[in-house]
Design a protein around this motif. Structure first.
Motif, PDB file in Angstrom:
ATOM      1  N   LEU A 255       0.041   2.609   8.195  1.00  0.00           N
ATOM      2  CA  LEU A 255       0.591   2.365   6.389  1.00  0.00           C
ATOM      3  C   LEU A 255       1.926   1.621   6.632  1.00  0.00           C
ATOM      4  O   LEU A 255       2.540   1.721   7.863  1.00  0.00           O
ATOM      5  CB  LEU A 255       0.809   3.956   6.392  1.00  0.00           C
ATOM      6  CG  LEU A 255      -0.589   4.604   6.073  1.00  0.00           C
ATOM      7  CD1 LEU A 255       0.105   6.249   5.188  1.00  0.00           C
ATOM      8  CD2 LEU A 255      -1.278   4.248   4.918  1.00  0.00           C
TER       9      LEU A 255
ATOM     10  N   ALA B 269      -5.683  -1.441   3.773  1.00  0.00           N
ATOM     11  CA  ALA B 269      -6.169  -0.964   2.454  1.00  0.00           C
ATOM     12  C   ALA B 269      -7.135  -1.823   0.831  1.00  0.00           C
ATOM     13  O   ALA B 269      -8.106  -1.643   0.651  1.00  0.00           O
ATOM     14  CB  ALA B 269      -4.941   0.038   1.548  1.00  0.00           C
TER      15      ALA B 269
ATOM     16  N   PHE C 259      -4.149   7.793  -3.791  1.00  0.00           N
ATOM     17  CA  PHE C 259      -4.164   8.639  -2.379  1.00  0.00           C
ATOM     18  C   PHE C 259      -3.622   9.882  -1.554  1.00  0.00           C
ATOM     19  O   PHE C 259      -4.302  10.341  -1.288  1.00  0.00           O
ATOM     20  CB  PHE C 259      -3.139   7.722  -1.138  1.00  0.00           C
ATOM     21  CG  PHE C 259      -3.493   6.116  -1.153  1.00  0.00           C
ATOM     22  CD1 PHE C 259      -5.187   5.784  -0.276  1.00  0.00           C
ATOM     23  CD2 PHE C 259      -2.717   5.178  -1.196  1.00  0.00           C
ATOM     24  CE1 PHE C 259      -5.131   4.487  -0.006  1.00  0.00           C
ATOM     25  CE2 PHE C 259      -3.812   3.696  -0.734  1.00  0.00           C
ATOM     26  CZ  PHE C 259      -4.901   3.621  -0.237  1.00  0.00           C
TER      27      PHE C 259
ATOM     28  N   GLY D 218       1.095  -1.648  -0.067  1.00  0.00           N
ATOM     29  CA  GLY D 218      -0.015  -0.076   0.350  1.00  0.00           C
ATOM     30  C   GLY D 218       0.933   1.325  -0.490  1.00  0.00           C
ATOM     31  O   GLY D 218       2.137   1.133  -0.340  1.00  0.00           O
TER      32      GLY D 218
ATOM     33  N   ASP E  90      -0.229  -3.402   3.214  1.00  0.00           N
ATOM     34  CA  ASP E  90      -0.876  -2.200   2.964  1.00  0.00           C
ATOM     35  C   ASP E  90      -2.159  -2.137   4.015  1.00  0.00           C
ATOM     36  O   ASP E  90      -3.049  -0.810   3.825  1.00  0.00           O
ATOM     37  CB  ASP E  90      -1.701  -2.627   1.991  1.00  0.00           C
ATOM     38  CG  ASP E  90      -3.267  -3.182   2.178  1.00  0.00           C
ATOM     39  OD1 ASP E  90      -3.604  -4.241   3.088  1.00  0.00           O
ATOM     40  OD2 ASP E  90      -3.834  -3.947   1.093  1.00  0.00           O
TER      41      ASP E  90
ATOM     42  N   MET F 159      -6.916   3.324   6.905  1.00  0.00           N
ATOM     43  CA  MET F 159      -7.002   1.751   7.014  1.00  0.00           C
ATOM     44  C   MET F 159      -7.724   1.242   8.069  1.00  0.00           C
ATOM     45  O   MET F 159      -7.536   1.132   8.909  1.00  0.00           O
ATOM     46  CB  MET F 159      -5.189   2.058   6.775  1.00  0.00           C
ATOM     47  CG  MET F 159      -4.125   2.924   6.056  1.00  0.00           C
ATOM     48  SD  MET F 159      -4.678   2.319   4.276  1.00  0.00           S
ATOM     49  CE  MET F 159      -5.824   3.654   3.205  1.00  0.00           C
TER      50      MET F 159
END
Length: 254
Positions: free
Chosen positions: A209, A239, A248, A184, A236, A204
């Motif tokens: 992240l 995600a 994003f 991600g 990810d 998320m």
């Protein structure tokens, strides 16, 4: 015993460098590919030195589809053996969409992001006919599961590479395992503000992240997972479980 050898395309910058560093720390010799130079810097260079890694840099322009076989030939000539692991990390990332996509951009993305990894995989499978089974890991993108309409050429090329995983896993099964990692949002280059990144992180499912080391860990797992082939691991923060209308970079802005 001879250390296993890994060829990492795009292996001296960004996520590719993190993957190279992880493999070096795990005892792999390294063939490091770069587009215009293949000189490791910073943390990767320090890791190569501290781990006493046998490494060499190779420059190849992936806009030329013949560079796949030429690169592999150079690696085999230098190290005296074919790679045990191939990580297809090199890619290009354009900004076109429905209104701006053109044949040249689409062809370039397909060549660098899909054709070259496939050609390298096939060439390595042939080169390893008298070797133990090796491993290929494609680096994809979480958007392949729930695409948006931004970066159209890039997205299509990564979707095509994703579809190659299972086919190549079957085709090359005698000599290679073929898997993939789909990251991600990982590294930003100033495009995101602090508040925007916080907003995106909150979107998320895991409220995090991924970082480059997370992706490198997944690659190392697949390199060692002798009974795993034809699989894609999403790294990810979850995600891929959600659908986003835009890339994003367009989200989380006030």
């Amino acid at each position: 015993m001879t250390a296993p050898l890994a060829l990492v395309t795009g292996g001296v910058r960004r996520v590719g460098a993190a993957i190279s560093g992880k493999l070096a720390g795990a005892g792999y010799d390294l063939a490091l590919h770069g587009h215009s130079d293949a000189e490791p810097e910073g943390e990767l260079l320090a890791t190569l030195k501290s781990s006493h890694t046998d490494w060499h840099g190779f420059v190849a322009d992936f806009n030329d589809t013949t560079s796949a076989s030429a690169l592999l030939t150079e690696v085999i000539k230098h190290f005296g053996r074919p790679p045990d692991v191939l990580v297809n990390s090199a890619s290009i990332f354009g900004q076109d969409d429905l209104s701006s996509i053109d044949p040249d951009a689409l062809e370039k993305h397909m060549s660098v992001n899909m054709m070259l990894p496939v050609l390298l995989t096939v060439a390595l499978a042939k080169a390893r006919r008298n070797e133990d089974r090796g491993c290929v890991v494609h680096i994809l993108d979480q958007r392949i599961r729930n695409p948006n309409h931004d970066q159209l050429s890039y997205t299509l090329s990564k979707q095509a590479l994703s579809e190659s995983v299972k086919t190549l896993a079957l085709t090359c099964s005698a000599t290679m395992r073929v898997n993939a990692v789909a990251p991600g949002l990982t590294l930003t280059a100033g495009e995101y503000g602090k508040e925007q990144l916080a907003e995106i992180t909150d979107m998320m499912p895991l409220d995090i992240l991924p970082n480059p080391d997370d992706i490198a860990e997944a690659v190392l797992y697949l390199a060692r997972a002798q009974s795993v082939t034809g699989q894609t691991i999403y790294v990810d923060g979850g995600a891929n479980l959600k659908s986003f209308d835009r890339d994003f970079v367009h989200l989380g802005k006030s």
